[in-house]
Design a protein around this motif. Structure first.
Motif, PDB file in Angstrom:
ATOM      1  N   THR A  62      29.935  38.323  34.896  1.00  0.00           N
ATOM      2  CA  THR A  62      31.356  38.186  34.605  1.00  0.00           C
ATOM      3  C   THR A  62      31.491  37.540  33.239  1.00  0.00           C
ATOM      4  O   THR A  62      30.828  36.551  32.946  1.00  0.00           O
ATOM      5  N   PHE A  90      40.777  36.615  28.904  1.00  0.00           N
ATOM      6  CA  PHE A  90      40.363  37.953  29.274  1.00  0.00           C
ATOM      7  C   PHE A  90      39.118  37.814  30.126  1.00  0.00           C
ATOM      8  O   PHE A  90      38.208  37.061  29.785  1.00  0.00           O
ATOM      9  N   PHE A  92      36.257  40.174  32.474  1.00  0.00           N
ATOM     10  CA  PHE A  92      35.803  41.478  32.931  1.00  0.00           C
ATOM     11  C   PHE A  92      34.391  41.364  33.449  1.00  0.00           C
ATOM     12  O   PHE A  92      33.659  40.423  33.160  1.00  0.00           O
ATOM     13  N   ILE A  96      34.945  42.415  39.039  1.00  0.00           N
ATOM     14  CA  ILE A  96      36.338  42.047  38.741  1.00  0.00           C
ATOM     15  C   ILE A  96      37.255  43.212  39.080  1.00  0.00           C
ATOM     16  O   ILE A  96      37.012  44.340  38.699  1.00  0.00           O
ATOM     17  N   ARG A  97      38.329  42.908  39.811  1.00  0.00           N
ATOM     18  CA  ARG A  97      39.361  43.917  40.090  1.00  0.00           C
ATOM     19  C   ARG A  97      40.358  43.872  38.937  1.00  0.00           C
ATOM     20  O   ARG A  97      41.283  43.084  38.936  1.00  0.00           O
ATOM     21  N   GLY A  98      40.144  44.704  37.948  1.00  0.00           N
ATOM     22  CA  GLY A  98      40.924  44.660  36.712  1.00  0.00           C
ATOM     23  C   GLY A  98      42.205  45.448  36.767  1.00  0.00           C
ATOM     24  O   GLY A  98      42.685  45.849  37.824  1.00  0.00           O
TER      25      GLY A  98
END
Length: 106
Positions: A62, A90, A92, A96-98
């Motif tokens: 992450t 930010f 990612f 990660i549920r982006g």
């Protein structure tokens, strides 16, 4: 960062790395400042993520990028921005549920 992890040896299953790049305190000429600094940040993050993916560990990593303080949205009289109330972050990575913006403008 990847080389540092390899130098520490076996048995480490969690790593946290902190990297910083200064010079974003743009009280004047913000557009030029960002045009100069953001490409190197973009390249560094892009190259790091490309290597993470090539190693096959993207689902285990992450990345968090943030600022220690917020900035005004409107320019000041010096074509810059001043300290304000909301920072930016930010995040990612593979788990990660982006695709979402969290929070609300005050």
């Amino acid at each position: 960062l990847i080389q540092i992890r390899n130098e520490r040896g076996v048995g480490i299953n969690r790593d946290v790395f902190h990297v910083q790049q200064g010079g974003y305190d743009g009280h004047f000429d913000l557009k030029n400042n960002l045009e100069t600094r953001l490409p190197s940040l973009n390249n560094a993050v892009g190259n790091f993520w490309a290597e993470i993916k090539a190693m096959g560990i993207a689902d285990q990593v992450t990345v968090l990028i943030g600022s220690e303080f917020g900035r005004t949205i409107n320019a000041n009289s010096n074509a810059g921005s001043d300290h304000a109330w909301a920072g930016n972050y930010f995040m990612f990575g593979g788990e990660i549920r982006g695709g979402r913006i969290l929070g609300e403008y005050p």
